[in-house]
Design a protein around this motif. Structure first.
Motif, PDB file in Angstrom:
ATOM      1  N   THR A 253       0.915  -1.093   0.022  1.00  0.00           N
ATOM      2  CA  THR A 253      -0.035   0.028  -0.084  1.00  0.00           C
ATOM      3  C   THR A 253       0.842   1.118   0.027  1.00  0.00           C
ATOM      4  OG1 THR A 253      -1.601  -1.003   1.221  1.00  0.00           O
ATOM      5  CG2 THR A 253      -1.805   1.401   1.204  1.00  0.00           C
ATOM      6  N   VAL A 254       0.562   2.168  -0.951  1.00  0.00           N
ATOM      7  CA  VAL A 254       1.290   3.640  -0.901  1.00  0.00           C
ATOM      8  C   VAL A 254       0.058   4.813  -0.665  1.00  0.00           C
ATOM      9  CG1 VAL A 254       2.650   5.168  -2.233  1.00  0.00           C
ATOM     10  CG2 VAL A 254       2.826   2.749  -2.511  1.00  0.00           C
ATOM     11  N   THR A 255       0.344   5.522   0.263  1.00  0.00           N
ATOM     12  CA  THR A 255      -0.713   6.462   0.387  1.00  0.00           C
ATOM     13  C   THR A 255      -0.049   7.820  -0.024  1.00  0.00           C
ATOM     14  OG1 THR A 255      -0.149   6.448   2.811  1.00  0.00           O
ATOM     15  CG2 THR A 255      -2.168   5.228   1.934  1.00  0.00           C
ATOM     16  N   VAL A 256      -0.560   8.908  -0.567  1.00  0.00           N
ATOM     17  CA  VAL A 256       0.035  10.213  -0.941  1.00  0.00           C
ATOM     18  C   VAL A 256      -0.915  11.087  -0.546  1.00  0.00           C
ATOM     19  CG1 VAL A 256       0.739  11.260  -2.988  1.00  0.00           C
ATOM     20  CG2 VAL A 256       0.871   8.806  -3.269  1.00  0.00           C
ATOM     21  N   LYS A 258      -2.317  13.586   2.532  1.00  0.00           N
ATOM     22  CA  LYS A 258      -2.640  13.665   3.863  1.00  0.00           C
ATOM     23  C   LYS A 258      -3.342  12.383   4.364  1.00  0.00           C
ATOM     24  CE  LYS A 258      -6.822  16.319   3.630  1.00  0.00           C
ATOM     25  NZ  LYS A 258      -7.712  17.716   4.302  1.00  0.00           N
ATOM     26  N   ILE A 259      -3.422  11.305   3.533  1.00  0.00           N
ATOM     27  CA  ILE A 259      -4.141   9.916   3.786  1.00  0.00           C
ATOM     28  C   ILE A 259      -3.609   9.300   4.985  1.00  0.00           C
ATOM     29  CG2 ILE A 259      -4.589   7.641   3.152  1.00  0.00           C
ATOM     30  CD1 ILE A 259      -5.984   9.822   1.408  1.00  0.00           C
ATOM     31  N   GLY A 260      -2.344   9.388   5.370  1.00  0.00           N
ATOM     32  CA  GLY A 260      -1.848   9.045   6.469  1.00  0.00           C
ATOM     33  C   GLY A 260      -2.361   9.494   7.884  1.00  0.00           C
ATOM     34  N   ASP A 261      -2.433  10.823   7.875  1.00  0.00           N
ATOM     35  CA  ASP A 261      -2.852  11.879   8.845  1.00  0.00           C
ATOM     36  C   ASP A 261      -4.439  11.447   9.042  1.00  0.00           C
ATOM     37  OD1 ASP A 261      -0.528  13.102   9.080  1.00  0.00           O
ATOM     38  OD2 ASP A 261      -1.080  14.962   8.092  1.00  0.00           O
ATOM     39  N   ILE A 262      -5.214  11.153   7.839  1.00  0.00           N
ATOM     40  CA  ILE A 262      -6.665  11.133   7.872  1.00  0.00           C
ATOM     41  C   ILE A 262      -6.990   9.704   8.588  1.00  0.00           C
ATOM     42  CG2 ILE A 262      -8.635  10.807   6.653  1.00  0.00           C
ATOM     43  CD1 ILE A 262      -7.419  12.661   4.494  1.00  0.00           C
ATOM     44  N   PHE A 263      -6.123   8.637   8.448  1.00  0.00           N
ATOM     45  CA  PHE A 263      -6.371   7.468   8.941  1.00  0.00           C
ATOM     46  C   PHE A 263      -5.469   7.265  10.284  1.00  0.00           C
ATOM     47  CE2 PHE A 263      -8.019   7.464   4.753  1.00  0.00           C
ATOM     48  CZ  PHE A 263      -9.239   6.433   4.996  1.00  0.00           C
ATOM     49  N   ALA A 264      -4.975   8.417  10.858  1.00  0.00           N
ATOM     50  CA  ALA A 264      -4.236   7.911  12.135  1.00  0.00           C
ATOM     51  C   ALA A 264      -2.888   7.188  11.659  1.00  0.00           C
ATOM     52  CB  ALA A 264      -4.836   7.662  13.245  1.00  0.00           C
ATOM     53  N   HIS A 265      -2.498   6.991  10.607  1.00  0.00           N
ATOM     54  CA  HIS A 265      -1.452   6.405  10.266  1.00  0.00           C
ATOM     55  C   HIS A 265      -1.600   4.632  10.422  1.00  0.00           C
ATOM     56  CE1 HIS A 265       0.569  10.073   9.676  1.00  0.00           C
ATOM     57  NE2 HIS A 265       0.136  10.431  10.884  1.00  0.00           N
ATOM     58  N   ARG A 266      -2.949   4.442  10.367  1.00  0.00           N
ATOM     59  CA  ARG A 266      -3.215   3.031  10.700  1.00  0.00           C
ATOM     60  C   ARG A 266      -3.211   2.214   9.355  1.00  0.00           C
ATOM     61  NH1 ARG A 266      -8.687   1.699  13.541  1.00  0.00           N
ATOM     62  NH2 ARG A 266      -9.363   1.091  11.433  1.00  0.00           N
ATOM     63  N   HIS A 267      -2.085   1.368   9.227  1.00  0.00           N
ATOM     64  CA  HIS A 267      -2.018   0.655   7.891  1.00  0.00           C
ATOM     65  C   HIS A 267      -1.976   1.486   6.560  1.00  0.00           C
ATOM     66  CE1 HIS A 267      -2.069  -3.093  10.368  1.00  0.00           C
ATOM     67  NE2 HIS A 267      -3.456  -2.903  10.595  1.00  0.00           N
ATOM     68  N   THR A 268      -1.532   2.604   6.721  1.00  0.00           N
ATOM     69  CA  THR A 268      -1.451   3.447   5.764  1.00  0.00           C
ATOM     70  C   THR A 268      -0.102   3.160   4.712  1.00  0.00           C
ATOM     71  OG1 THR A 268      -0.342   5.226   7.059  1.00  0.00           O
ATOM     72  CG2 THR A 268      -2.865   5.403   6.403  1.00  0.00           C
ATOM     73  N   GLY A 269       0.757   2.002   4.983  1.00  0.00           N
ATOM     74  CA  GLY A 269       1.685   1.659   4.194  1.00  0.00           C
ATOM     75  C   GLY A 269       2.954   2.688   3.994  1.00  0.00           C
ATOM     76  N   ARG A 270       3.400   2.659   2.690  1.00  0.00           N
ATOM     77  CA  ARG A 270       4.388   3.952   2.537  1.00  0.00           C
ATOM     78  C   ARG A 270       3.803   5.132   2.428  1.00  0.00           C
ATOM     79  NH1 ARG A 270       7.877   5.541  -2.073  1.00  0.00           N
ATOM     80  NH2 ARG A 270       6.711   4.221  -3.386  1.00  0.00           N
ATOM     81  N   GLU A 271       3.982   6.062   3.164  1.00  0.00           N
ATOM     82  CA  GLU A 271       3.519   7.625   3.095  1.00  0.00           C
ATOM     83  C   GLU A 271       4.415   8.357   2.285  1.00  0.00           C
ATOM     84  OE1 GLU A 271       2.223   9.002   6.961  1.00  0.00           O
ATOM     85  OE2 GLU A 271       0.985   6.925   7.421  1.00  0.00           O
ATOM     86  N   ILE A 272       3.790   9.093   1.535  1.00  0.00           N
ATOM     87  CA  ILE A 272       4.531  10.270   0.629  1.00  0.00           C
ATOM     88  C   ILE A 272       3.738  11.346   0.708  1.00  0.00           C
ATOM     89  CG2 ILE A 272       5.433  10.809  -1.648  1.00  0.00           C
ATOM     90  CD1 ILE A 272       5.249   7.971  -2.534  1.00  0.00           C
TER      91      ILE A 272
END
Length: 405
Positions: A253-256, A258-272
């Motif tokens: 999973t790659v998230t680009v 603010k996805i990581g922030d929105i999901f509280a960094h839960r299983h958001t994979g490689r964050e860019i």
């Protein structure tokens, strides 16, 4: 295995929400009103853009058809092909609210089952005991703002006093949010993040969706500008999302954005997390090049919302839509046989609407790929249908209450 790419055009709603009256948004229509403004000359800005809204690639995939299905009206001035090349329809939000977490969580298969907490008072918005706790836990001399405000306006108003006193600027809106603005150099970026983490704990009992760090730079002489170091501190989704399910199946999973922030960094994979729509889209294209079979890329393009919707900037919003449209063929060129791409939105932010806040709207849904049969998907009774479709496509089992088309 197949792959999937999900792009959320933040705030690009398509009108028509039946419960809009409950939010004061009856008649709001982000895409429709932008198109109308461009068609009658209100979308012109010298050196930026002019004329009708030029989004031929989105129209080719069925955007005008999706908007017409939602509101009964095609997009003014936008060429409407007889036979769109993508799947096209619109989604209806079942979660309460018109904010980023509600929309994204529901898109990911987890509608919000509770009422968010809000700070409703326009002045002295935060309860006295909360203000006292923020000052105590943050070791602060006090806070500034404490009201509903536009983020850029409140910084212009209070930045000098903030620098002089060391008091951070705290403000809110109609969303379930507490925002804290501070100067990156005079207050310190890491200190701002640390303060937001402490405030996050303080507002958890109030069910406030997000505490947002809003760093800025500048001086009274040069003016003040928000930077790309924004960070959202969200509560985690209350139930399983497609991201959780992908992690259980060991998928990449790659998230680009603010996805990581929105999901509280839960299983958001490689964050860019680059800054700006163009950089985020370029990062997504690069990630797709190396995304393995069975992988998922989840992208948020936030400029539509933060730079143009909240600022009620119709020409800027139209130009951003046109820039995305011009870049879209680069995504299509990178799709492999078996890939599915979905474009949608999380809420509206009609730049022609009074105020500076989000608007309760339907969202367009476009799905396409080398092996995706074109055609209408109609009205989807929850954004969660998107997660259901993606989960089916990726063969990871049913996720959430949505229904795949």
């Amino acid at each position: 295995m197949t792959r999937a790419i999900l792009i959320v055009l933040d705030s690009v709603g398509c009108g028509g929400a039946e419960d809009a009256a409950a939010y004061g948004d009856t008649g709001a229509d982000t895409l429709g009103h932008i198109a109308e403004a461009c068609a009658d000359g209100r979308g012109d800005r010298k050196g930026l853009r002019s004329g009708p809204l030029a989004i031929p690639n989105l129209a080719r995939l069925g955007l005008s058809h999706a908007c017409e299905a939602s509101t009964g009206k095609p997009l003014a001035g936008v060429v409407r092909p007889e036979a769109p090349q993508g799947q096209h329809g619109y989604g209806v939000e079942v979660s309460q609210g018109k904010d980023t977490p509600s929309g994204h969580w529901e898109i990911a298969g987890c509608p919000v089952p509770f009422k968010w907490g809000y700070f409703t008072a326009l002045e002295n918005s935060f309860p006295g005991e909360l203000v006292a706790a923020i000052i105590r836990d943050g070791s602060l001399p006090g806070i500034l703002g404490n009201k509903h405000a536009s983020g850029t306006a409140v910084i212009d108003e209070l930045a000098e006093e903030h620098i002089r006193t060391g008091k951070p600027i705290c403000y809110t809106s109609v969303d379930s949010v507490l925002q804290i603005a501070a100067h990156e150099e005079h207050f310190g970026l890491e200190r701002l993040y640390d303060l937001c983490k402490k405030v996050r704990l303080l507002v958890d009992p109030l069910r406030i969706g997000r505490v947002i760090a809003r760093p800025f730079i500048g001086s009274p002489e040069t003016g003040f500008t928000r930077t790309g170091n924004r960070k959202d501190f969200s509560i985690p989704p209350p139930d399983e999302t497609i991201l959780d399910r992908l992690a259980r199946h060991g998928r990449a999973t790659v998230t680009v954005g603010k996805i990581g922030d929105i999901f509280a960094h839960r299983h958001t994979g490689r964050e860019i997390k680059p800054f700006g729509n163009a950089a985020m889209f370029a990062a997504a294209l690069e990630a797709i090049e190396t995304l393995p079979d069975g992988g998922f890329c989840f992208v948020n393009l936030v400029d539509f919302d933060t730079e143009y919707g909240h600022r009620r900037d119709i020409p800027g919003y139209a130009a951003a839509l046109e820039a995305f449209d011009r870049a879209l063929p680069a995504l299509e060129a990178r799709l492999r046989p078996g890939d599915l791409a979905v474009i949608t939105a999380d809420h509206g932010n009609d730049p022609s609407w009074p105020g500076t806040d989000h608007t309760r709207e339907h969202v367009p849904i476009l799905a396409f790929g080398p092996d995706v049969a074109a055609g209408p998907i109609g009205r989807r009774e929850s954004f969660a249908d998107i997660a259901a479709k993606l989960a089916t496509w990726l063969d990871i089992g049913a996720v959430g209450p949505g229904r795949s088309w």
